[in-house]
Design an enzyme around this catalytic site. Structure first.
Site, mmCIF file in Angstrom:
data_model
loop_
_atom_site.group_PDB
_atom_site.id
_atom_site.type_symbol
_atom_site.label_atom_id
_atom_site.label_comp_id
_atom_site.label_asym_id
_atom_site.label_seq_id
_atom_site.Cartn_x
_atom_site.Cartn_y
_atom_site.Cartn_z
ATOM 1 N N CYS A 30 0.846 -1.187 0.000
ATOM 2 C CA CYS A 30 0.000 0.000 0.000
ATOM 3 C C CYS A 30 0.888 1.245 0.000
ATOM 4 O O CYS A 30 2.009 1.221 0.500
ATOM 5 C CB CYS A 30 -0.940 0.094 1.177
ATOM 6 S SG CYS A 30 -2.039 -1.302 1.342
ATOM 7 N N ARG A 48 4.033 -0.508 -4.744
ATOM 8 C CA ARG A 48 3.801 -1.039 -3.397
ATOM 9 C C ARG A 48 2.438 -1.715 -3.270
ATOM 10 O O ARG A 48 2.124 -2.304 -2.243
ATOM 11 C CB ARG A 48 3.896 0.086 -2.368
ATOM 12 C CG ARG A 48 5.253 0.740 -2.318
ATOM 13 C CD ARG A 48 5.256 1.846 -1.309
ATOM 14 N NE ARG A 48 5.204 1.313 0.035
ATOM 15 C CZ ARG A 48 6.245 1.195 0.833
ATOM 16 N NH1 ARG A 48 7.425 1.575 0.412
ATOM 17 N NH2 ARG A 48 6.118 0.712 2.041
ATOM 18 N N TRP A 70 -2.995 -2.598 -1.521
ATOM 19 C CA TRP A 70 -2.738 -4.025 -1.704
ATOM 20 C C TRP A 70 -3.623 -4.697 -0.666
ATOM 21 O O TRP A 70 -3.377 -4.598 0.529
ATOM 22 C CB TRP A 70 -1.265 -4.331 -1.448
ATOM 23 C CG TRP A 70 -0.881 -5.749 -1.761
ATOM 24 C CD1 TRP A 70 -0.522 -6.256 -2.980
ATOM 25 C CD2 TRP A 70 -0.819 -6.845 -0.836
ATOM 26 N NE1 TRP A 70 -0.249 -7.601 -2.874
ATOM 27 C CE2 TRP A 70 -0.427 -7.983 -1.579
ATOM 28 C CE3 TRP A 70 -1.072 -6.989 0.526
ATOM 29 C CZ2 TRP A 70 -0.263 -9.234 -0.998
ATOM 30 C CZ3 TRP A 70 -0.907 -8.236 1.110
ATOM 31 C CH2 TRP A 70 -0.505 -9.345 0.349
ATOM 32 N N ASN A 76 -1.892 2.407 5.921
ATOM 33 C CA ASN A 76 -1.093 1.228 5.572
ATOM 34 C C ASN A 76 -0.921 0.411 6.841
ATOM 35 O O ASN A 76 -0.717 0.984 7.916
ATOM 36 C CB ASN A 76 0.311 1.626 5.111
ATOM 37 C CG ASN A 76 0.322 2.206 3.726
ATOM 38 O OD1 ASN A 76 -0.715 2.281 3.074
ATOM 39 N ND2 ASN A 76 1.495 2.633 3.282
ATOM 40 N N GLY A 77 -0.909 -0.914 6.713
ATOM 41 C CA GLY A 77 -0.705 -1.750 7.897
ATOM 42 C C GLY A 77 -1.969 -2.514 8.222
ATOM 43 O O GLY A 77 -2.893 -2.600 7.399
ATOM 44 N N GLU A 137 16.628 -18.653 -6.488
ATOM 45 C CA GLU A 137 16.370 -17.261 -6.845
ATOM 46 C C GLU A 137 15.972 -17.139 -8.320
ATOM 47 O O GLU A 137 15.048 -16.394 -8.668
ATOM 48 C CB GLU A 137 17.614 -16.411 -6.533
ATOM 49 C CG GLU A 137 17.555 -14.958 -6.948
ATOM 50 C CD GLU A 137 16.386 -14.184 -6.356
ATOM 51 O OE1 GLU A 137 15.703 -14.676 -5.450
ATOM 52 O OE2 GLU A 137 16.125 -13.070 -6.852
ATOM 53 N N LYS A 182 12.455 -15.620 -9.612
ATOM 54 C CA LYS A 182 12.344 -14.512 -10.578
ATOM 55 C C LYS A 182 11.410 -14.900 -11.707
ATOM 56 O O LYS A 182 10.547 -14.136 -12.114
ATOM 57 C CB LYS A 182 13.704 -14.137 -11.185
ATOM 58 C CG LYS A 182 14.654 -13.380 -10.322
ATOM 59 C CD LYS A 182 14.274 -11.966 -10.015
ATOM 60 C CE LYS A 182 13.423 -11.887 -8.784
ATOM 61 N NZ LYS A 182 13.994 -11.703 -7.510
ATOM 62 N N GLU A 241 7.613 -15.252 -10.537
ATOM 63 C CA GLU A 241 6.882 -14.056 -10.115
ATOM 64 C C GLU A 241 6.606 -13.086 -11.261
ATOM 65 O O GLU A 241 5.585 -12.409 -11.254
ATOM 66 C CB GLU A 241 7.561 -13.348 -8.936
ATOM 67 C CG GLU A 241 8.884 -12.698 -9.234
ATOM 68 C CD GLU A 241 9.501 -12.042 -8.013
ATOM 69 O OE1 GLU A 241 8.772 -11.535 -7.150
ATOM 70 O OE2 GLU A 241 10.739 -12.041 -7.929
ATOM 71 N N HIS A 287 15.227 -37.679 -6.663
ATOM 72 C CA HIS A 287 14.534 -38.246 -5.502
ATOM 73 C C HIS A 287 13.039 -37.938 -5.540
ATOM 74 O O HIS A 287 12.380 -37.977 -4.508
ATOM 75 C CB HIS A 287 15.174 -37.730 -4.212
ATOM 76 C CG HIS A 287 16.599 -38.184 -4.069
ATOM 77 N ND1 HIS A 287 16.949 -39.479 -3.797
ATOM 78 C CD2 HIS A 287 17.768 -37.512 -4.235
ATOM 79 C CE1 HIS A 287 18.272 -39.593 -3.763
ATOM 80 N NE2 HIS A 287 18.791 -38.396 -4.032
ATOM 81 N N LYS A 314 5.613 -4.651 -3.404
ATOM 82 C CA LYS A 314 6.971 -4.470 -2.874
ATOM 83 C C LYS A 314 6.820 -4.191 -1.384
ATOM 84 O O LYS A 314 5.881 -3.527 -0.982
ATOM 85 C CB LYS A 314 7.596 -3.270 -3.580
ATOM 86 C CG LYS A 314 9.072 -3.099 -3.352
ATOM 87 C CD LYS A 314 9.846 -3.743 -4.452
ATOM 88 C CE LYS A 314 11.332 -3.535 -4.306
ATOM 89 N NZ LYS A 314 12.046 -4.671 -4.912
HETATM 90 C C1 F6R Z 1 11.195 -11.187 -4.888
HETATM 91 C C2 F6R Z 1 11.149 -10.211 -3.815
HETATM 92 C C3 F6R Z 1 10.672 -10.658 -2.489
HETATM 93 C C4 F6R Z 1 11.445 -9.925 -1.377
HETATM 94 C C5 F6R Z 1 10.842 -10.260 -0.013
HETATM 95 C C6 F6R Z 1 11.621 -9.624 1.105
HETATM 96 O O1 F6R Z 1 11.707 -10.636 -6.064
HETATM 97 O O2 F6R Z 1 11.462 -9.071 -4.004
HETATM 98 O O3 F6R Z 1 10.749 -12.036 -2.335
HETATM 99 O O4 F6R Z 1 12.778 -10.314 -1.437
HETATM 100 O O5 F6R Z 1 9.519 -9.813 0.027
HETATM 101 O O6 F6R Z 1 11.670 -8.248 0.973
HETATM 102 P P1 F6R Z 1 12.781 -7.376 1.681
HETATM 103 O O7 F6R Z 1 14.081 -7.726 1.081
HETATM 104 O O8 F6R Z 1 12.380 -5.958 1.410
HETATM 105 O O9 F6R Z 1 12.730 -7.721 3.136
#
Ligand code: F6R
Length: 611
Positions: free
Chosen positions: A2, A27, A79, A105-106, A486, A490, A493, A509, A606
């Site tokens: 948010c 966000r 969000w 937010n929250g 990772e 990527k 997502e 396995h 984010k």
């Molecule tokens: C994936 C991604 C998320 C963040 C996770 C932690 O591309 O960005 O998996 O890594 O939400 O976020 P931070 O690093 O801000 O604690």
């Protein structure tokens, strides 16, 4: 998660709010809304979907002259947590017969009890949100002083909040408060802004005040005064934002993600600057802030993070073991405090977070501190909650990361973890020669990553080949297992291709049953003592008809591999970084080819500030 923006000043508020929301859209982006002081009324608009929809609705609802009128307003991009993304659930929420507007937010954790109490008094809720309960509490408490009403309401809520509030009866005033959800005030010339993220205000001013938990600010065009929840005055200094406005622009790239992938040589340069001492074969990390003796006494290391940051920790796990001989474990931050974690004062806990606001990581930090462990933050966003609560740590200096999918923060996290391992290793068993060789390799990182970026066209061509597939596997061993995880994250997502990362030996396995002819299997087979084992695992996949895409060191024999992504020759720990960059580009080009909304994938946001 948010986004909040508020404006009070001499300029028309609507364009400022819409531009701010656009900046904050990464966000959260399932609905948006704004509320404005317009004469003796509050007016509002909400819309489901992206900010562009709200902007369009604004144009349809108000004439250009009407849009120029209001000089004070608050806005929000959501969000969804409580209630679906609908207009009634979108913020702002109102109370006092439309006289008070709130964006939040929250999460208000005791909202059910609050709502029941308010309903018993006759309140009729119009949304399913937790936020509406807070708005109505403020409305109940309002007796002509908005901040007093906000204080009275906040004393009754449990949970996390960053809020901005307007009253019809107090023109030119925004009340802003935070607890557990970031809020920053931009102090301009004859105008002030309130935002959940400096990215939304950098176009107006670089002078900012970061609110702390418990702060409640009264913001007017030329004055900010702050009190705590007991209404006692607090002084907060005005600081300077450490980045320029163009850092939050796309700068000619099609997506923020691509821009941030390409920023990695510079981001790594900044993360490494002044931190390497090749002559002594060590790293200089003042932020670790502990005496060499204390460092020598560290018994165990726990690396905490979520998502991509957890994967960085998993690379770190190998680095600390290998370079420093310290037992290290990367743990999911969300799980940490629920498993009665075994940490004690000889343990070092490293909290890894790009945003510095991730609720699970923050909760784990608090748990570790309570247990007496030494806690360091490895954080990108300066002044963020985790950075402040850990009190010591190492900033990444990767610059603002706007794309929801983390790229440059990951590679800088890994680089800084390698620095930390080098530093701890040199205080223990790591020879000066090996330390010096590693320092030289680390210093080459911008160049190593640059070499991968220069091969983008080749990587895009490989992406073309499997963009239509719906499933993929990523395999690695040692530190490259984390890179496999990772790479898979990527891909899934941003492209919505179902991808799984595994230890290369683990596939047989069980998961190997899923391979069908043509299934893409990405293997991390860089030059290392275990390369041939990995290639053996790749053969097992090829024998079942899979299409093997291998990340390999330049010059290595790729006979029998279906497609190769080349990285330069370097130390196997250091190689995790160029390899990750190759996989970022691969995911990006698959997603682009599939026409996905790369910077704002569905359902994501984010900075995950709820547990
Ligand atoms: C994936 C991604 C998320 C963040 C996770 C932690 O591309 O960005 O998996 O890594 O939400 O976020 P931070 O690093 O801000 O604690």
């Amino acid at each position: 998660m948010c986004g909040i923006i508020g404006y009070v000043g001499g300029a028309p508020a609507i364009p400022v709010l819409l531009a701010g929301l656009k900046r904050l859209e990464y966000r959260g982006y399932d609905s948006a809304g704004l509320a404005l002081q317009a004469g003796d009324r509050l007016v509002a608009l909400k819309s489901v979907g992206k900010v562009a929809g709200l902007a369009e609705k604004t144009r349809q609802t108000w004439t250009p002259e009407e849009q120029q009128g209001p000089r004070v307003g608050i806005a929000h991009t959501r969000w969804a947590t409580h209630g679906a993304p609908t207009e009634p659930n979108a913020h702002p929420h109102f109370a006092a017969g439309g006289g008070i507007a709130l964006v939040h937010n929250g999460i208000i954790e005791n909202y059910r009890a609050l709502r029941a109490r308010l309903e018993a008094k006759g309140h009729v809720f119009v949304s399913e949100t937790d936020t509406e309960a807070l708005a109505r509490l403020i409305g109940e408490a309002y007796q002509g002083d908005l901040r007093a009403a906000v204080l009275a309401a906040l004393r009754q809520v449990d949970g996390a909040y960053g809020i901005a509030v307007l009253s019809r009866d107090e023109p030119g005033v925004i009340i802003a408060a935070r607890k557990g959800s970031p809020l920053v005030i931009g102090v301009g010339e004859g105008e002030c802004l309130v935002a959940s993220d400096p990215a939304a205000i950098i176009a107006h001013t670089r002078r900012v005040i970061y609110l702390d938990d418990g702060d409640v600010a009264r913001v007017t065009a030329d004055h900010v005064d702050i009190v705590d929840l007991d209404a006692a005055r607090i002084d907060r200094s005005v600081g300077e934002l450490g980045f320029a406005a163009d850092a939050v622009e796309k700068g000619g790239y099609e997506h923020f993600m691509l821009k941030e992938i390409h920023e990695q040589p510079e981001a790594l340069r900044n993360a490494l600057r002044g931190r390497l001492d090749p002559r002594q074969g060590t790293a200089i990390l003042a932020g670790m802030g502990t005496s060499p003796r204390d460092l020598a006494e560290i018994r165990r290391i726990v690396l905490l993070g979520c998502g991509t940051s957890l994967h960085a920790g998993q690379v770190g796990e190998h680095a600390f073991g290998e370079l420093a001989g310290i037992s290290a474990s990367a743990q999911q931050a969300a799980e940490f405090r629920y498993r009665n974690p075994l940490v004690d004062p000889d343990d070092l806990v490293v909290a890894i977070s790009q945003s510095g606001e991730t609720a699970d990581t923050l909760a784990a930090v608090r748990e570790a501190r309570e247990k007496g462990a030494l806690v360091l933050g490895l954080v990108n966003v300066v002044g963020s909650t985790i950075a402040r609560e850990t009190g010591r740590g190492v900033y990444l200096h990767a610059g603002p990361e706007i794309s929801v999918a983390s790229t440059k923060a990951f590679t800088c996290q890994v680089a800084v973890l390698l620095l930390m391992a080098l530093r701890l290793g040199r205080g223990r068993r790591l020879s000066r020669e090996r330390g010096a060789a590693l320092a030289v390799e680390l210093a080459r990182l911008p160049e190593l990553v640059g070499a991968v970026l220069a091969r983008e066209a080749e990587i895009a061509a490989v992406a073309e080949r499997f963009a239509d597939q719906e499933h993929a596997f990523y395999l690695g061993r040692g530190p490259m297992q984390a890179v496999a995880l990772e790479g898979a994250l990527k891909l899934k997502e941003i492209s919505y291709v179902h991808a799984e990362g595994y230890h290369a030996a683990e596939l047989k396995h069980g998961p190997i049953a899923l391979l069908t002819p043509g299934t893409p299997v990405v293997v991390l087979a860089n030059r290392s003592p275990i390369r041939d084992k990995v290639l053996g695992n790749a053969e097992e996949c090829r024998a079942r008809g899979a299409c093997v895409i291998a990340v390999m060191t330049e010059g290595d024999d790729a006979a029998g591999i279906d497609a190769v992504l080349r990285i330069p020759d370097c130390d196997p720990l250091v190689a995790t970084i160029p390899a990750a960059v190759a996989l970022q580009l691969l995911a990006y080009h698959v997603a682009r080819r599939r026409g996905c909304p790369i910077d704002q994938p569905r359902n994501l946001a984010k900075s995950v500030t709820v547990e």
